[in-house]
Design an enzyme around this catalytic site. Structure first.
Site, PDB file in Angstrom:
ATOM      1  N   ALA A 103       0.870  -1.183   0.000  1.00  0.00           N
ATOM      2  CA  ALA A 103       0.000   0.000   0.000  1.00  0.00           C
ATOM      3  C   ALA A 103       0.902   1.227   0.000  1.00  0.00           C
ATOM      4  O   ALA A 103       1.200   1.789   1.044  1.00  0.00           O
ATOM      5  CB  ALA A 103      -0.925  -0.012   1.214  1.00  0.00           C
ATOM      6  N   ALA A 104       1.344   1.638  -1.185  1.00  0.00           N
ATOM      7  CA  ALA A 104       2.545   2.463  -1.293  1.00  0.00           C
ATOM      8  C   ALA A 104       2.326   3.972  -1.298  1.00  0.00           C
ATOM      9  O   ALA A 104       3.218   4.712  -0.893  1.00  0.00           O
ATOM     10  CB  ALA A 104       3.322   2.063  -2.551  1.00  0.00           C
ATOM     11  N   ALA A 105       1.195   4.465  -1.805  1.00  0.00           N
ATOM     12  CA  ALA A 105       1.023   5.921  -1.931  1.00  0.00           C
ATOM     13  C   ALA A 105       0.972   6.580  -0.547  1.00  0.00           C
ATOM     14  O   ALA A 105       0.514   5.961   0.411  1.00  0.00           O
ATOM     15  CB  ALA A 105      -0.248   6.228  -2.713  1.00  0.00           C
ATOM     16  N   PRO A 106       1.489   7.823  -0.450  1.00  0.00           N
ATOM     17  CA  PRO A 106       2.014   8.668  -1.523  1.00  0.00           C
ATOM     18  C   PRO A 106       3.467   8.395  -1.919  1.00  0.00           C
ATOM     19  O   PRO A 106       3.985   9.019  -2.828  1.00  0.00           O
ATOM     20  CB  PRO A 106       1.882  10.074  -0.936  1.00  0.00           C
ATOM     21  CG  PRO A 106       2.056   9.861   0.544  1.00  0.00           C
ATOM     22  CD  PRO A 106       1.399   8.547   0.841  1.00  0.00           C
ATOM     23  N   GLY A 107       4.140   7.484  -1.220  1.00  0.00           N
ATOM     24  CA  GLY A 107       5.479   7.101  -1.644  1.00  0.00           C
ATOM     25  C   GLY A 107       6.575   7.297  -0.628  1.00  0.00           C
ATOM     26  O   GLY A 107       7.743   7.037  -0.924  1.00  0.00           O
ATOM     27  N   SER A 108       6.251   7.724   0.579  1.00  0.00           N
ATOM     28  CA  SER A 108       7.305   7.978   1.567  1.00  0.00           C
ATOM     29  C   SER A 108       8.111   6.722   1.855  1.00  0.00           C
ATOM     30  O   SER A 108       9.351   6.757   1.897  1.00  0.00           O
ATOM     31  CB  SER A 108       6.696   8.532   2.859  1.00  0.00           C
ATOM     32  OG  SER A 108       5.746   7.626   3.402  1.00  0.00           O
ATOM     33  N   LYS A 109       7.437   5.599   2.019  1.00  0.00           N
ATOM     34  CA  LYS A 109       8.146   4.364   2.371  1.00  0.00           C
ATOM     35  C   LYS A 109       8.783   3.721   1.143  1.00  0.00           C
ATOM     36  O   LYS A 109       9.873   3.146   1.234  1.00  0.00           O
ATOM     37  CB  LYS A 109       7.195   3.411   3.092  1.00  0.00           C
ATOM     38  CG  LYS A 109       6.669   3.984   4.407  1.00  0.00           C
ATOM     39  CD  LYS A 109       5.595   3.122   5.020  1.00  0.00           C
ATOM     40  CE  LYS A 109       4.932   3.827   6.189  1.00  0.00           C
ATOM     41  NZ  LYS A 109       4.107   4.993   5.755  1.00  0.00           N
ATOM     42  N   ASP A 164      -6.049  -4.394  -5.729  1.00  0.00           N
ATOM     43  CA  ASP A 164      -6.388  -4.735  -4.356  1.00  0.00           C
ATOM     44  C   ASP A 164      -5.258  -5.627  -3.845  1.00  0.00           C
ATOM     45  O   ASP A 164      -4.909  -6.628  -4.479  1.00  0.00           O
ATOM     46  CB  ASP A 164      -7.731  -5.478  -4.334  1.00  0.00           C
ATOM     47  CG  ASP A 164      -8.217  -5.790  -2.921  1.00  0.00           C
ATOM     48  OD1 ASP A 164      -7.380  -6.172  -2.079  1.00  0.00           O
ATOM     49  OD2 ASP A 164      -9.421  -5.690  -2.679  1.00  0.00           O
ATOM     50  N   CYS A 219      -0.954   3.098  11.349  1.00  0.00           N
ATOM     51  CA  CYS A 219      -0.896   4.352  12.112  1.00  0.00           C
ATOM     52  C   CYS A 219      -2.094   4.415  13.051  1.00  0.00           C
ATOM     53  O   CYS A 219      -2.708   5.465  13.228  1.00  0.00           O
ATOM     54  CB  CYS A 219      -0.833   5.565  11.191  1.00  0.00           C
ATOM     55  SG  CYS A 219      -2.216   5.708  10.034  1.00  0.00           S
TER      56      CYS A 219
END
Length: 479
Positions: free
Chosen positions: A125-131, A176, A247
């Site tokens: 679950a990548a967005a917005p891309g920080s990780k 998904d 979170c």
């Protein structure tokens, strides 16, 4: 620091009293939640070392406090945030840092703990891309990352952040996350599942985060999380590492999800304790070895992180019934690839053996070699970086390739002044006082590539992508 009023449902407070260990104060928890969140950044070590970044930004008077669990992470205090937003600084525009909440740096720290060096990684679950960008920096743009995002509207933001940070080893998918266990079984050395959650830990950033909170919705979310972690665990190779994070603060979406996985696969799941992840980690340690971070412990967002190892294979899921469709790219033949590489080097673009040339019609792309095993198993939204488009007179080099591949020390590099760089970011042509010699000019600022320009007389024709053009005040203070 000013306080703000957070909405707390009574049932949430009851749940937190039960979940919080006796070593922590509930009054401290409430007080921490009322304080606005400290801002934090992560230096993008793909572009600059931490030492060089600190030297570059020293004249600005920023107060940078190291984050214990991320060597390249800092809490930041600035006096002029109203005059110049952090996202409009030159260093942010050129990808030298990422604005990222401190606790969200924890999952990637856990993923790479104990000198773990995975070659193929999935961010479910990548967005917005920080990780994703943090993972790419830890991998030094080597290997391959599959960055998936279920929300179509967020895939574009994910790609923009990956491109700004100069990342070349990522493939994007839009699925998904529950499909991967069946679609790509045992294909990844490491997987990060930063799961969708009830967001109880973000009240310091969003005082109304709990407006729609209910125990029933937590149960529904936890059911989805169990399906996601089950899918991710199937996609992980035996011996691989899975980090599960949220979170949120309730145990149902955190500890209970991990314990469910272990109960489901008792011989295949090993919990890897995180008490030694950084000095002071034991303050948030659970008896299982997870980190349950209440906001008062480190003065950050509430967060949860668990690290697991898959100790043996598990029974495969039924093969998916969907069709991937034809892959529209073909590898570039060696001889032609050599010619393209030579032409690219002429404008300062170079790449190593981790990337391979592919072609679709007149488009030239560079794909990470490590992702090729997934071709035909999943449909990609975007893969690697677009290098160029061919035309009668040669190649039209693409902006994302310049940001990822260009060397600022190349013969055709031309350093702009702050005023000229600001004009570039506004999408305007630049008229430098001393005209460069080359026709294809690698435009740099602060010794960082920011684009490729055509020299036409005394003018540098701007090629900055329209969708990235900035208005308003930028780093010289002019509107």
């Amino acid at each position: 620091m000013a306080q703000h009023t957070v909405y707390f449902p009574d049932a949430f407070l009851t749940q937190m009293r039960e979940a919080m260990p006796s070593t922590l104060s509930f009054d401290d928890f409430l007080a921490a939640c009322q304080r606005p969140l400290r801002r934090s950044i992560r230096v993008n070590t793909l572009k600059i070392s931490v030492a060089d970044f600190l030297q570059l930004t020293a004249p600005y008077g920023w107060t940078l406090t190291p984050i214990p669990w991320c060597e390249e992470g800092f809490w930041i205090e600035r006096d002029n945030e109203d005059a110049l937003p952090l996202g409009s600084t030159a260093e942010h525009l050129s990808g030298l840092f990422y604005i990222q909440e401190a606790s969200s740096m924890l999952p990637v720290a856990a993923l790479f703990a104990d000198d773990n060096a995975p070659q193929r990684v999935m961010d479910v679950a990548a967005a917005p891309g920080s990780k994703t960008t943090q993972i790419a920096a830890r991998m030094n743009n080597e290997g391959a990352i599959l960055a998936n995002e279920f929300s179509a509207s967020r895939v574009k933001v994910l790609h923009a952040n990956i491109s700004r940070c100069g990342i070349s080893n990522v493939a994007l998918t839009h699925f998904d996350g529950r499909v991967f266990g069946a679609a790509v079984p045992e294909m990844f050395d490491a997987i990060l599942l930063d799961a969708p959650c009830s967001g109880e830990g973000v009240v310091r950033k969003d005082p109304d985060a709990l407006k729609n909170w209910s125990p029933e919705s937590n149960q529904e979310i936890a059911a989805t999380q169990r399906e996601l972690i089950d899918s991710a665990f199937h996609a992980l190779r035996p011996g691989g590492t899975l980090v599960y994070s949220t979170c949120t603060l309730n145990q149902e979406e955190n500890e209970a999800v991990c314990l469910w996985l272990k109960e489901t696969y008792p011989d295949a799941v090993e919990f890897l304790p995180l008490g030694d992840l950084f000095p002071g980690a034991n303050k948030a340690l659970t008896e299982e070895g997870f980190l349950h971070v209440f906001p008062q412990i480190y003065d950050c967002e509430g967060f949860f992180v668990a690290r697991l190892r898959k100790t043996q294979a598990i029974p495969a899921l039924p093969a998916p019934k969907y069709k991937v469709g034809n892959f529209p790219f073909s590898p570039v033949k060696d001889r032609e690839a050599g010619q393209i590489r030579q032409a690219a080097a002429g404008v300062g673009l170079n790449w190593d053996e981790n990337l391979r040339l592919w072609q679709r019609d007149k488009e030239l792309w560079l794909f990470p070699v490590g992702i090729e095993a997934l071709i035909g198993k999943v449909r990609f939204s975007r893969l690697g970086i677009k290098l160029a488009e061919t035309h009668n007179k040669g190649y039209r080099w693409q902006h994302e390739a310049v940001i990822a591949l260009a060397s600022p020390d190349n013969m055709n590099a031309f350093e702009l002044t702050p005023q000229e760089a600001e004009e570039w970011y506004r999408g305007r042509d630049v008229y430098p006082q001393a005209a460069p010699v080359a026709d294809d000019v690698l435009v740099t600022f602060q010794h960082q590539p920011i684009g490729l320009a055509k020299r036409i007389g005394s003018r540098l024709k701007n090629s900055y992508p329209r969708e990235l053009v900035r208005d308003g005040k930028l780093f010289t203070g002019n509107a």
